[in-house]
Write an enzyme that holds these catalytic residues in place. Structure first.
Site, PDB file in Angstrom:
ATOM      1  N   SER A  31      39.819  43.856  40.597  1.00  0.00           N
ATOM      2  CA  SER A  31      41.039  44.206  41.322  1.00  0.00           C
ATOM      3  C   SER A  31      40.829  44.408  42.817  1.00  0.00           C
ATOM      4  O   SER A  31      41.803  44.349  43.582  1.00  0.00           O
ATOM      5  CB  SER A  31      41.650  45.481  40.715  1.00  0.00           C
ATOM      6  OG  SER A  31      40.748  46.572  40.826  1.00  0.00           O
ATOM      7  N   ASP A  89      31.719  40.763  46.120  1.00  0.00           N
ATOM      8  CA  ASP A  89      32.187  41.141  44.787  1.00  0.00           C
ATOM      9  C   ASP A  89      32.581  42.614  44.812  1.00  0.00           C
ATOM     10  O   ASP A  89      32.340  43.331  45.793  1.00  0.00           O
ATOM     11  CB  ASP A  89      31.084  40.892  43.754  1.00  0.00           C
ATOM     12  CG  ASP A  89      31.637  40.581  42.368  1.00  0.00           C
ATOM     13  OD1 ASP A  89      32.811  40.925  42.094  1.00  0.00           O
ATOM     14  OD2 ASP A  89      30.899  40.007  41.546  1.00  0.00           O
ATOM     15  N   GLY A  90      33.172  43.067  43.733  1.00  0.00           N
ATOM     16  CA  GLY A  90      33.480  44.481  43.566  1.00  0.00           C
ATOM     17  C   GLY A  90      32.373  45.180  42.802  1.00  0.00           C
ATOM     18  O   GLY A  90      31.335  44.588  42.496  1.00  0.00           O
ATOM     19  N   GLU A 111      28.371  37.084  37.388  1.00  0.00           N
ATOM     20  CA  GLU A 111      28.332  37.879  38.609  1.00  0.00           C
ATOM     21  C   GLU A 111      26.893  38.111  39.068  1.00  0.00           C
ATOM     22  O   GLU A 111      26.578  37.991  40.262  1.00  0.00           O
ATOM     23  CB  GLU A 111      29.033  39.220  38.391  1.00  0.00           C
ATOM     24  CG  GLU A 111      30.542  39.132  38.314  1.00  0.00           C
ATOM     25  CD  GLU A 111      31.198  40.456  37.980  1.00  0.00           C
ATOM     26  OE1 GLU A 111      32.388  40.607  38.281  1.00  0.00           O
ATOM     27  OE2 GLU A 111      30.525  41.343  37.411  1.00  0.00           O
TER      28      GLU A 111
END
Length: 233
Positions: A31, A89-90, A111
């Protein structure tokens, strides 16, 4: 600022600071990271960025790149050659050493492959994701092949962990990853050494990958509720 505006601001900031024309760019999942993807698309569309070759970390990110017209490749593409300049990235948790837990979206395998193939790695989070110790509040995801679920669960419990098979939402049964595996959510009762556990967990037969990210220290962009963005390198 509300939560959505905070996530948008930090994703935009990381792109503006780090992304340059001509880059081979890993684009993350989740998100907050999705706002970095969207801002990259905006800058490509208006000509601020050019010649970006993007490698997405999940089906979700691939679909978003397709919508935005971001050129997408795999790590195996000739144009990429297995190496990236940068991945954004988160993260689900970040500790003071900039070690991370990732995998809340069940995309940790790709990831990690993409992050660890990158010359530079950046993480975008809001302040709620910063912690003193990893995998105490938010569980550590461990991706396992289905046939190894019980043996791996037992091995993780022997390391002092509580282990739960992740169940799907709006689907009966467990979460199935993009690569057809299961996710075990692992929570430790006391502080652990993420770097040593990242290596140790991956020696358990049947483990595909785990959500500790310690082998490459990211630049971390942290959005605060007052609207400020902290860069921690």
């Amino acid at each position: 600022m509300n939560g959505q505006n905070i996530k948008e601001a930090v994703g935009r900031k990381a792109v503006e600071v780090l992304v340059k024309s001509g880059m081979k760019l890993g684009l993350g999942t989740g998100s907050t990271a999705i706002h970095a993807v969207r801002h990259t698309g905006i800058l490509l569309a208006n000509g601020t960025l050019k010649d970006i070759r993007a490698v997405p970390t999940s089906f979700q990110t691939t679909i978003e790149c397709e919508k935005l017209g971001i050129p997408i490749y795999s790590l195996n593409s000739r144009e990429i050659g297995g190496k990236l300049d940068l991945t954004i990235d988160g993260a689900d948790e970040v500790d003071p050493q900039n070690y991370c837990v990732k995998g809340g979206g069940a995309a940790l395998l790709l990831e990690k492959i993409i992050a660890y193939a990158s010359a530079s790695f950046a993480v975008v989070v809001d302040e709620s994701k910063t912690v003193q110790n990893l995998a105490l509040a938010f569980p550590l995801p461990v991706e396992v092949i289905p046939e190894a679920r019980l043996p791996v669960t037992g091995a993780l419990e022997n390391l002092g962990a509580e282990v739960i098979l992740r169940e799907a939402v709006r689907k009966a049964g467990p979460v199935i990853t993009d690569k057809g595996n299961l996710i075990l959510d692992v929570r430790f009762r006391r502080a652990v050494d993420p770097a040593s556990l990242e290596r140790e967990i991956n020696t358990i037969p049947g483990v595909v990958e785990n959500g500790f990210f310690t082998r490459i220290r990211p630049a971390v962009f942290i959005a605060h509720r007052d609207g400020t963005i902290e860069e921690r390198r």
